[in-house]
Design an enzyme around this catalytic site. Structure first.
Site, PDB file in Angstrom:
ATOM      1  N   LYS A 122     -16.307 -16.963   4.442  1.00 23.41           N
ATOM      2  CA  LYS A 122     -17.689 -16.690   4.668  1.00 23.41           C
ATOM      3  C   LYS A 122     -18.471 -16.448   3.275  1.00 23.41           C
ATOM      4  CE  LYS A 122     -17.602 -15.312   9.516  1.00 23.41           C
ATOM      5  NZ  LYS A 122     -18.283 -14.394  10.497  1.00 23.41           N
TER       6      LYS A 122
ATOM      7  N   ARG B 231       0.845  -1.269   0.128  1.00 23.48           N
ATOM      8  CA  ARG B 231      -0.019   0.106   0.199  1.00 23.48           C
ATOM      9  C   ARG B 231       0.773   1.446  -0.104  1.00 23.48           C
ATOM     10  NH1 ARG B 231      -5.238  -1.947   3.903  1.00 23.48           N
ATOM     11  NH2 ARG B 231      -5.925  -2.813   2.224  1.00 23.48           N
TER      12      ARG B 231
END
Length: 417
Positions: free
Chosen positions: A218, A35
């Protein structure tokens, strides 16, 4: 809208929102500087033009309270080294007016973690949503958020948003601050421009076949994007921990594997929807199961729907890896978000590695490949294959929301007059 290339930064102070929410080890050392490297072209452009820099970012989730564990002071030296100039540090982001005013052309200042103030996220602290007083507290917080953003804006002559990772949040530093600059003095940074273009490549200029790979634990966190992709993709690979929710939904025995028991019907709906839309849905058929969540665990290969009691699925098995690679082979557009297993443990990284290798091969044959989301980026870096894909996105949630077709407040705030 102003652009970073058309703007003259000479003698100007630019406040730049970057995403320096980088992972740190227990000693406060950066473990992945992707980043920071991503923001350098924008930051260097301001300095090279004879402007001065005020760098602002968040780190972690300090929830509106000062927490040394999330202090940006830990990364100042690393940023200075990469930027090639000594970066000064303001230990309180709302008390930095003097330090900002003192900046000379070519100098840089980093503000302390914005999220040490609840105003950054604009959420009331210490009060539950169910509390009757919550709405009033929220209203008061929105007012003080504007003041917070106004203070940050007062440090500079122009504003640049180069933090794609938080572009989906309407926070003080990513959206509200833009209201205090006119259209000619606010712009997207190079990284944001690239990210917006990469998403556009995926959505507006699809070369077929289009294969999307969604991993992670998930299904619930990916449902919006899975449904949106159903109308766009030819092949959809669903892997990682969500494999076992699908296996259980179809009557499988999954041992101790991770599973969202309240999403079994949703899994069946996704299978039905893919069939109805003619999408080739690829789910894992076998897995590497372990008797403990550890790199030293005993392992065995077994079907995803027949995992012994006391064992848990930790990675895609050999047959699944082949099926994934086959769905990626020949694709002309590829999107990958989320690993195929617990890749942090070398023993369970082979599923993710097989996906990375197949993507690299397809990219070499002319595909446009976009990798996004922290874990996928960490995967591709771990395997040393970052230079073998078309584009690596710095945004997880922002990338997914953009692909879902949602407006990103951080982009919209710059583009509105």
């Amino acid at each position: 809208m102003a652009t970073i290339d058309s703007y003259d930064f000479k003698g100007k102070r630019a406040i730049v929102r970057v995403d320096f929410n980088v992972p740190l080890d227990e000693n406060g050392k950066i473990t992945d500087d992707t980043r920071i490297r991503g923001a350098l072209p924008t930051l260097k452009k301001v300095l090279a033009d004879g402007g001065s820099l005020i760098i602002m970012s968040h780190m972690g989730k300090p929830k509106g309270k000062v927490n040394p564990k999330f202090s940006l002071s830990q990364i100042v030296d690393a940023v200075s080294e990469k930027l090639g100039v000594p970066v000064k540090f303001a230990p309180d982001c709302v008390k930095a007016a003097e330090a900002a005013a003192a900046l000379k052309p070519g100098e840089a200042l980093m503000l302390e973690n914005l999220r040490f103030y609840p105003e950054e996220e604009g959420k009331p602290v210490g009060i539950e949503k169910e509390d009757p007083a919550y709405e009033e507290a929220k209203k008061a917080m929105k007012a003080s958020q504007k003041e917070f953003a106004k203070t940050l804006a007062s440090y500079a002559d122009c504003y640049i948003n180069d933090a794609f990772g938080t572009a989906h949040r309407k926070h003080a530093s990513t959206a509200v601050i833009a209201d205090y600059f006119d259209a000619g003095n606010k712009m997207l940074g190079y990284l944001m421009e690239k990210e917006v273009k990469a998403v556009d490549n995926i959505l507006s200029d699809i070369k077929r076949p289009f294969t999307a790979i969604m991993g992670g634990s998930k299904v619930s966190t990916k449902i919006g994007i899975i449904e949106n992709l159903m109308d766009k993709v030819d092949n959809l690979i669903l892997c990682g921990g969500m494999t076992f929710t699908f296996a259980k939904a179809q009557g499988g025995k999954i041992g101790n594997s991770i599973c969202e028991d309240d999403k079994l019907q949703l899994a069946l709906d996704i299978i039905a929807k893919a069939k109805a839309k003619g999408v080739n849905l690829v789910l894992g058929t076998d897995c590497v199961a372990a008797d403990a969540f550890s790199n030293d665990a005993n392992t065995q290969i077994c079907p995803v729907n027949d995992i012994p009691d006391g064992w848990e699925g930790m990675d895609a098995g050999p047959a699944s890896r082949k099926a994934f690679a086959a769905a990626i082979e020949g694709a002309k557009t590829i999107l990958w978000n989320g690993p195929a297993g617990v890749f942090e443990f070398d023993k369970f990284a082979e599923g993710s590695r097989a996906i990375a290798e197949a993507i690299a091969k397809a990219t070499a044959e002319g595909a446009f490949s976009l990798i996004g989301g922290g874990d996928s980026v960490a995967c591709i870096n771990k395997f040393g294959m970052a230079d073998q894909v078309s584009y690596i996105s710095t945004g997880g949630g922002a990338l997914l929301e953009a692909i879902e077709g949602k407006e990103l407040p951080g982009v919209a705030a710059i583009c509105k007059k």
